[in-house]
Scaffold this motif. Structure first.
Motif, mmCIF file in Angstrom:
data_model
loop_
_atom_site.group_PDB
_atom_site.id
_atom_site.type_symbol
_atom_site.label_atom_id
_atom_site.label_comp_id
_atom_site.label_asym_id
_atom_site.label_seq_id
_atom_site.Cartn_x
_atom_site.Cartn_y
_atom_site.Cartn_z
ATOM 1 N N PHE A 17 0.817 -1.222 0.000
ATOM 2 C CA PHE A 17 0.000 0.000 0.000
ATOM 3 C C PHE A 17 0.847 1.266 0.000
ATOM 4 C CE2 PHE A 17 -3.020 -2.861 2.579
ATOM 5 C CZ PHE A 17 -3.591 -3.372 1.424
ATOM 6 N N PHE A 18 2.089 1.156 -0.419
ATOM 7 C CA PHE A 18 3.009 2.292 -0.352
ATOM 8 C C PHE A 18 2.564 3.468 -1.215
ATOM 9 C CE2 PHE A 18 4.373 -0.114 -3.997
ATOM 10 C CZ PHE A 18 4.751 0.825 -4.924
ATOM 11 N N ASP A 19 1.809 3.176 -2.298
ATOM 12 C CA ASP A 19 1.397 4.249 -3.203
ATOM 13 C C ASP A 19 -0.041 4.692 -2.967
ATOM 14 O OD1 ASP A 19 0.283 1.905 -4.081
ATOM 15 O OD2 ASP A 19 0.738 2.218 -6.207
ATOM 16 N N TYR A 20 -0.650 4.212 -1.880
ATOM 17 C CA TYR A 20 -1.973 4.707 -1.529
ATOM 18 C C TYR A 20 -1.840 6.161 -1.061
ATOM 19 C CZ TYR A 20 -4.337 0.170 -1.718
ATOM 20 O OH TYR A 20 -4.903 -1.013 -2.143
ATOM 21 N N VAL A 21 -2.882 6.951 -1.271
ATOM 22 C CA VAL A 21 -2.811 8.376 -0.909
ATOM 23 C C VAL A 21 -3.956 8.720 0.030
ATOM 24 C CG1 VAL A 21 -1.633 9.089 -3.013
ATOM 25 C CG2 VAL A 21 -4.125 8.965 -2.989
ATOM 26 N N VAL B 204 -21.885 8.517 -3.472
ATOM 27 C CA VAL B 204 -20.419 8.560 -3.454
ATOM 28 C C VAL B 204 -19.909 8.374 -2.029
ATOM 29 C CG1 VAL B 204 -18.389 9.989 -3.899
ATOM 30 C CG2 VAL B 204 -20.304 9.992 -5.517
ATOM 31 N N VAL B 205 -20.550 9.010 -1.077
ATOM 32 C CA VAL B 205 -20.162 8.855 0.333
ATOM 33 C C VAL B 205 -20.359 7.411 0.777
ATOM 34 C CG1 VAL B 205 -20.649 9.574 2.710
ATOM 35 C CG2 VAL B 205 -20.706 11.258 0.845
ATOM 36 N N ASN B 206 -21.480 6.819 0.363
ATOM 37 C CA ASN B 206 -21.729 5.417 0.723
ATOM 38 C C ASN B 206 -20.637 4.505 0.155
ATOM 39 O OD1 ASN B 206 -24.090 6.105 2.042
ATOM 40 N ND2 ASN B 206 -25.396 5.744 0.253
ATOM 41 N N GLU B 207 -20.258 4.756 -1.077
ATOM 42 C CA GLU B 207 -19.223 3.939 -1.711
ATOM 43 C C GLU B 207 -17.888 4.090 -0.998
ATOM 44 O OE1 GLU B 207 -17.233 3.240 -6.156
ATOM 45 O OE2 GLU B 207 -19.004 4.528 -5.914
ATOM 46 N N LEU B 208 -17.558 5.318 -0.620
ATOM 47 C CA LEU B 208 -16.297 5.555 0.089
ATOM 48 C C LEU B 208 -16.301 4.865 1.458
ATOM 49 C CD1 LEU B 208 -15.773 9.312 -0.827
ATOM 50 C CD2 LEU B 208 -14.281 7.420 -1.506
ATOM 51 N N PRO C 224 -4.533 4.206 -5.949
ATOM 52 C CA PRO C 224 -4.311 5.144 -7.069
ATOM 53 C C PRO C 224 -5.508 5.219 -8.015
ATOM 54 C CG PRO C 224 -2.342 3.841 -6.674
ATOM 55 C CD PRO C 224 -3.417 3.268 -5.797
ATOM 56 N N ILE C 225 -6.150 4.074 -8.273
ATOM 57 C CA ILE C 225 -7.311 4.068 -9.168
ATOM 58 C C ILE C 225 -8.475 4.826 -8.533
ATOM 59 C CG2 ILE C 225 -9.095 2.576 -10.164
ATOM 60 C CD1 ILE C 225 -6.957 0.578 -10.847
ATOM 61 N N GLN C 226 -8.704 4.607 -7.234
ATOM 62 C CA GLN C 226 -9.773 5.329 -6.544
ATOM 63 C C GLN C 226 -9.488 6.824 -6.510
ATOM 64 O OE1 GLN C 226 -9.601 3.154 -2.837
ATOM 65 N NE2 GLN C 226 -11.524 2.075 -3.271
ATOM 66 N N PHE D 207 -12.098 9.657 -7.919
ATOM 67 C CA PHE D 207 -12.768 10.651 -7.082
ATOM 68 C C PHE D 207 -12.031 11.992 -7.045
ATOM 69 C CE2 PHE D 207 -13.903 6.504 -5.082
ATOM 70 C CZ PHE D 207 -15.280 6.556 -5.344
ATOM 71 N N SER D 208 -11.151 12.200 -8.029
ATOM 72 C CA SER D 208 -10.325 13.425 -8.032
ATOM 73 C C SER D 208 -11.162 14.696 -8.115
ATOM 74 C CB SER D 208 -9.325 13.372 -9.195
ATOM 75 O OG SER D 208 -10.014 13.293 -10.446
ATOM 76 N N GLU D 209 -12.330 14.635 -8.732
ATOM 77 C CA GLU D 209 -13.154 15.849 -8.869
ATOM 78 C C GLU D 209 -13.639 16.370 -7.527
ATOM 79 O OE1 GLU D 209 -17.371 15.091 -10.249
ATOM 80 O OE2 GLU D 209 -16.467 13.151 -10.784
ATOM 81 N N TYR D 210 -13.609 15.502 -6.495
ATOM 82 C CA TYR D 210 -14.085 15.923 -5.180
ATOM 83 C C TYR D 210 -12.946 16.376 -4.266
ATOM 84 C CZ TYR D 210 -18.074 13.194 -6.863
ATOM 85 O OH TYR D 210 -19.108 12.700 -7.626
ATOM 86 N N GLU D 211 -11.707 16.259 -4.738
ATOM 87 C CA GLU D 211 -10.559 16.549 -3.884
ATOM 88 C C GLU D 211 -10.544 18.032 -3.494
ATOM 89 O OE1 GLU D 211 -5.660 16.270 -3.834
ATOM 90 O OE2 GLU D 211 -6.799 15.500 -5.540
ATOM 91 N N VAL D 212 -10.269 18.274 -2.215
ATOM 92 C CA VAL D 212 -10.112 19.632 -1.711
ATOM 93 C C VAL D 212 -8.652 20.020 -1.880
ATOM 94 C CG1 VAL D 212 -10.267 21.134 0.311
ATOM 95 C CG2 VAL D 212 -11.988 19.310 -0.060
ATOM 96 N N LYS D 213 -8.397 20.961 -2.746
ATOM 97 C CA LYS D 213 -7.030 21.380 -3.005
ATOM 98 C C LYS D 213 -6.525 22.243 -1.856
ATOM 99 C CE LYS D 213 -7.241 19.497 -7.104
ATOM 100 N NZ LYS D 213 -6.480 18.256 -7.420
#
Length: 428
Positions: free
Chosen positions: A370-374, A387-391, A415-417, A421-427
């Motif tokens: 899991f070293f590349d999990y973020v 989306v919340v339910n899936e997460l 990485p795939i997830q 879900f990148s559109e929801y990321e808080v920058k």
């Protein structure tokens, strides 16, 4: 899962050549264990020191006489040799001792044949057995053809009939091998499709590898009972050589929602027949395609270093060289005054049945796979509750909060997830 104990079938004498090999005593001990695994009773042992095997009879002529006398003395009816014999050695040794001869390769094949349960394993063993038999047809055919032709046809007629029959058998075996290989190839193609799907889904694969009876299945069952998606899907385990021939793949679902596939592969042994390694290449493909190898070692066995050398050589033979690997010295509970679990870098000392040992192993596996999990902060609008339910179902949610417009989650993603879900990321 317990199998009925079988009664020993034959009394055998072990025979080996000491060619100044420092591992010879260990090989002979292992040969005895293999014989026991094949329900044989070892009643004696004959050893000769030679620089190389006698091309005709394996042993020197005097030792062949001694072996024949030993068979009578011990009331044994079979000799099991530590090395694979050539067809002529096998035939001449049988003639010289008036006993059945089984070499190490045939013994291992016999064990595999009796333990194979799935269709794949049975196909693999059958192919290896037929390839072993092919160059030995003359040895097996001569006696039967001599009995059939008797003395009436003359030597030329008898030899010609033998050659015709032998070639017929040879073609028949080659045809059988081709059919079995084609059937196996179809199954392998399906397995490869499944592995490709797992790769696409970013499901990490951890493969247990190592010597037979090192405790791989015990480790798998321990993790399955605690973290398996179906605790009832344990694998067969027993204190015996080659208890597991099939590769079993199970899903490990950790409490933090992270998961990986754990594969229990066939165990290795010294002088594992090349034909058998080739036949089981598909079974061992789980190791070749793994994200991490866990080499399981029986730390309580005084020959564990030789076992590790055999594992390394076998992995190299099947083309597994670049896969990261951690080493687990198992069965520490059998070693007086040995503390466990212990860790030094990617080397662990543990007991497969110990909860703390299992926790340490899982922690080390997680570090590698899991070293590349973020870990990201996501903001999901209220009208996208699915989306919340899936997460919540598929990811490790560390924090959960709300604002006027939606749900704020701190989650760890593959990485795939993360891309999905990148559109929801808080920058930040």
């Amino acid at each position: 899962m317990i199998e009925n104990e079988q009664q020993p079938t034959r009394q055998v004498i072990l025979a080996g050549l000491d060619q100044q090999n420092e591992n010879f005593d260990y090989e002979m001990t292992e040969l005895a264990n293999l014989a026991a695994a094949n329900n044989m009773t070892v009643v004696g042992q004959i050893v000769q020191k030679l620089e190389k095997p006698n091309a005709s009879t394996y042993f020197g002529k005097g030792k062949v006489v001694e072996l024949k006398e030993a068979l009578t003395y011990y009331d044994a009816d079979m000799v099991v040799t530590n090395d694979e014999l050539s067809p002529s050695q096998l035939r001449n040794l049988e003639t010289g001792t008036s006993a059945d001869i089984m070499d190490r390769t045939a013994l291992i094949l016999d064990i595999f044949a009796s333990r194979a349960k799935t269709k794949v394993a049975k196909l693999q063993v059958a192919i290896a057995q037929l390839k072993y038999q092919l160059p030995r047809l003359r040895t097996s055919m001569n006696v039967r053809l001599d009995q059939q032709t008797g003395g009436g046809g003359g030597s030329f007629t008898s030899r010609g009939a033998g050659e015709t029959k032998m070639e017929t058998n040879r073609r028949h075996i080659q045809h059988q091998i081709s059919l079995l290989q084609a059937e196996l190839a179809n199954i392998e193609a399906d397995d490869e499709t499944r592995r490709a799907y797992r790769t696409k889904q970013s499901i990490r694969n951890v493969a247990l590898v190592g010597y037979t009876n090192a405790g791989k299945s015990t480790i798998m069952n321990g993790l399955l009972e605690r973290f398996g998606d179906n605790p009832d899907k344990t694998v067969f385990q027993a204190d015996m050589l080659f208890a597991t021939l099939e590769t079993s793949v199970r899903k490990i679902q950790l409490p933090d929602k992270q998961n990986f596939l754990l594969s229990d592969t066939v165990g290795f042994v010294s002088k594992l027949p090349h034909g058998l390694v080739a036949a089981f290449r598909a079974t061992l493909a789980e190791a070749a395609d793994a994200d991490l190898l866990v080499q399981v070692v029986d730390y309580s066995d005084p020959h564990y270093q030789e076992m590790m050398a055999t594992t390394a050589a076998t992995l190299k033979e099947i083309g597994v060289g670049d896969v990261p690997m951690i080493t687990v010295y198992n069965k520490a509970d059998k070693i007086p005054e040995q503390t466990y679990p212990e860790r030094e870098a990617d080397t662990l000392i543990l007991s497969a049945t110990d909860g703390a040992s299992q926790d340490l192993l899982v922690d080390v596996i997680k570090e590698h796979v899991f070293f590349d999990y973020v870990t990201l902060t996501l903001h999901v609008p209220f009208d996208e509750g699915q989306v919340v339910n899936e997460l919540n179902e598929q990811a490790a949610v560390h924090e959960l909060d709300y604002d006027e417009t939606g749900t704020i989650l701190t989650v760890t993603l593959t990485p795939i997830q993360a891309a999905r879900f990148s559109e929801y990321e808080v920058k930040k």
